[in-house]
Design a protein around this motif. Structure first.
Motif, PDB file in Angstrom:
ATOM      1  N   ALA A 262       8.206   6.904  -1.061  1.00 43.50           N
ATOM      2  CA  ALA A 262       7.973   7.715   0.146  1.00 43.50           C
ATOM      3  C   ALA A 262       7.860   9.197  -0.205  1.00 43.50           C
ATOM      4  O   ALA A 262       7.015   9.918   0.339  1.00 43.50           O
ATOM      5  CB  ALA A 262       9.108   7.485   1.145  1.00 43.50           C
TER       6      ALA A 262
ATOM      7  N   GLY B 226      -1.623   8.515  -2.282  1.00 47.98           N
ATOM      8  CA  GLY B 226      -2.093   8.374  -0.918  1.00 47.98           C
ATOM      9  C   GLY B 226      -1.416   7.204  -0.222  1.00 47.98           C
ATOM     10  O   GLY B 226      -0.588   6.499  -0.807  1.00 47.98           O
ATOM     11  N   GLU B 227      -1.791   6.974   1.030  1.00 45.09           N
ATOM     12  CA  GLU B 227      -1.164   5.934   1.838  1.00 45.09           C
ATOM     13  C   GLU B 227      -1.353   4.551   1.224  1.00 45.09           C
ATOM     14  O   GLU B 227      -0.407   3.764   1.116  1.00 45.09           O
ATOM     15  CB  GLU B 227      -1.768   5.961   3.251  1.00 45.09           C
ATOM     16  N   THR B 228      -2.592   4.242   0.790  1.00 45.36           N
ATOM     17  CA  THR B 228      -2.857   2.916   0.223  1.00 45.36           C
ATOM     18  C   THR B 228      -2.093   2.710  -1.072  1.00 45.36           C
ATOM     19  O   THR B 228      -1.491   1.652  -1.295  1.00 45.36           O
ATOM     20  CB  THR B 228      -4.364   2.739  -0.033  1.00 45.36           C
TER      21      THR B 228
ATOM     22  N   SER C 111       0.653   4.119  -1.981  1.00 46.08           N
ATOM     23  CA  SER C 111       2.089   3.997  -1.726  1.00 46.08           C
ATOM     24  C   SER C 111       2.453   2.549  -1.395  1.00 46.08           C
ATOM     25  O   SER C 111       3.504   2.046  -1.812  1.00 46.08           O
ATOM     26  CB  SER C 111       2.509   4.928  -0.582  1.00 46.08           C
ATOM     27  N   LYS C 112       1.579   1.854  -0.669  1.00 42.69           N
ATOM     28  CA  LYS C 112       1.842   0.458  -0.327  1.00 42.69           C
ATOM     29  C   LYS C 112       1.752  -0.429  -1.566  1.00 42.69           C
ATOM     30  O   LYS C 112       2.572  -1.351  -1.734  1.00 42.69           O
ATOM     31  CB  LYS C 112       0.862  -0.014   0.749  1.00 42.69           C
TER      32      LYS C 112
ATOM     33  N   LEU D 188       4.578  10.064  -1.764  1.00 40.08           N
ATOM     34  CA  LEU D 188       3.557  10.171  -0.717  1.00 40.08           C
ATOM     35  C   LEU D 188       3.669  11.522  -0.014  1.00 40.08           C
ATOM     36  O   LEU D 188       2.659  12.217   0.190  1.00 40.08           O
ATOM     37  CB  LEU D 188       3.723   9.028   0.276  1.00 40.08           C
ATOM     38  N   ASP D 189       4.888  11.930   0.344  1.00 39.27           N
ATOM     39  CA  ASP D 189       5.094  13.199   1.047  1.00 39.27           C
ATOM     40  C   ASP D 189       4.647  14.398   0.205  1.00 39.27           C
ATOM     41  O   ASP D 189       4.127  15.383   0.746  1.00 39.27           O
ATOM     42  CB  ASP D 189       6.570  13.366   1.417  1.00 39.27           C
TER      43      ASP D 189
END
Length: 242
Positions: A158, A167-169, A171-172, A161-162
């Motif tokens: 997290a 990026g969002e993808t 991070s998953k 990402l911050d």
């Protein structure tokens, strides 16, 4: 300045420029009054300029071993003596490890050793250990990136990402990597070979971009001269009244 020559590096498994740390030439000849033979052996202690492995290099030729070719213009015979080369250690077995991993040894030796053992487990089919290695390599990478080691793996993803590292993808996908490693470590879960390769690619892209390429970009940035400060323009003076 050290002398260099081109040689087949046993670690890179390709021709590389190498430093010569020591060398010895040994010409030899033999004859029995009717027949004669001659040749030469050259010995070197070499260091690859790329991966920095040090190895022994021997090259030699023998007058009794020869090939014939022809000059393309004159069509005359050209006799050459093939050179036989021996290196020790012998070239390493082909590895799944990409070339850029060697650069990590200079950036963070601990991360390099974790990756080394993870790739060894992968190449021997020990996918539970390899999956744990992925998780450990991710954890060490966050330490290299100055992320608080007291945070949980999920919190580290997290924070990455911050702070704009991922990026969002991504991070998953990195959450999947850490979850898979935890399942392997605590529940003896083993990924399939195809599944592990997907997880490995995800981690490799993250490490290469943030640790290897990122560090290179910062080094380049440090060489770029700073923009000189702007000199303020003088304020226009009001016209004097007559």
């Amino acid at each position: 300045m050290s002398k260099t020559f081109k040689a087949h590096c046993p670690r890179c498994d390709g021709e590389r420029t190498c430093f010569i740390h020591g060398e010895h030439e040994e010409p030899w000849s033999w004859h029995d009054g009717y027949n004669s033979q001659h040749g030469q052996n050259d010995y070197k202690i070499a260091e690859c300029c790329g991966c920095e492995v040090v190895f022994f290099h021997k090259s030699g030729w023998d007058s009794e071993d020869w090939d014939i070719s022809y000059d393309p213009v004159t069509r005359e015979e050209i006799i050459t003596n093939p050179v036989t080369v021996i290196t020790f250690p012998a070239p390493e077995k082909k590895s799944e490890k990409p070339d850029w991993v060697w650069a990590i040894a200079k950036i963070d030796p601990q991360l390099f050793h974790i990756l080394e053992e993870m790739y060894q487990a992968y190449e021997h089919g020990a996918l539970i250990l390899a999956a744990v290695g992925l998780r450990t390599a991710f954890d060490r990478t966050t330490t290299v990136l100055k992320i608080d080691p007291e945070l949980t793996l999920k919190q580290k993803v997290a924070l990455l990402l911050d702070e704009g590292y991922i990026g969002e993808t991504e991070s998953k996908t990195l959450e999947v990597v850490t979850d898979a490693g935890s399942a392997a470590a605590h529940r003896a879960w083993s990924p399939t070979l195809d599944g592990f390769q997907i997880l490995l690619t995800t981690l490799e892209q993250f490490i290469r971009r943030t640790v290897v390429s990122g560090k290179s970009a910062l080094e380049i940035a440090n060489t770029i001269p700073k923009r000189p400060p702007k000199i303020p323009k003088p304020k226009p003076q009001p016209n004097e009244q007559p």
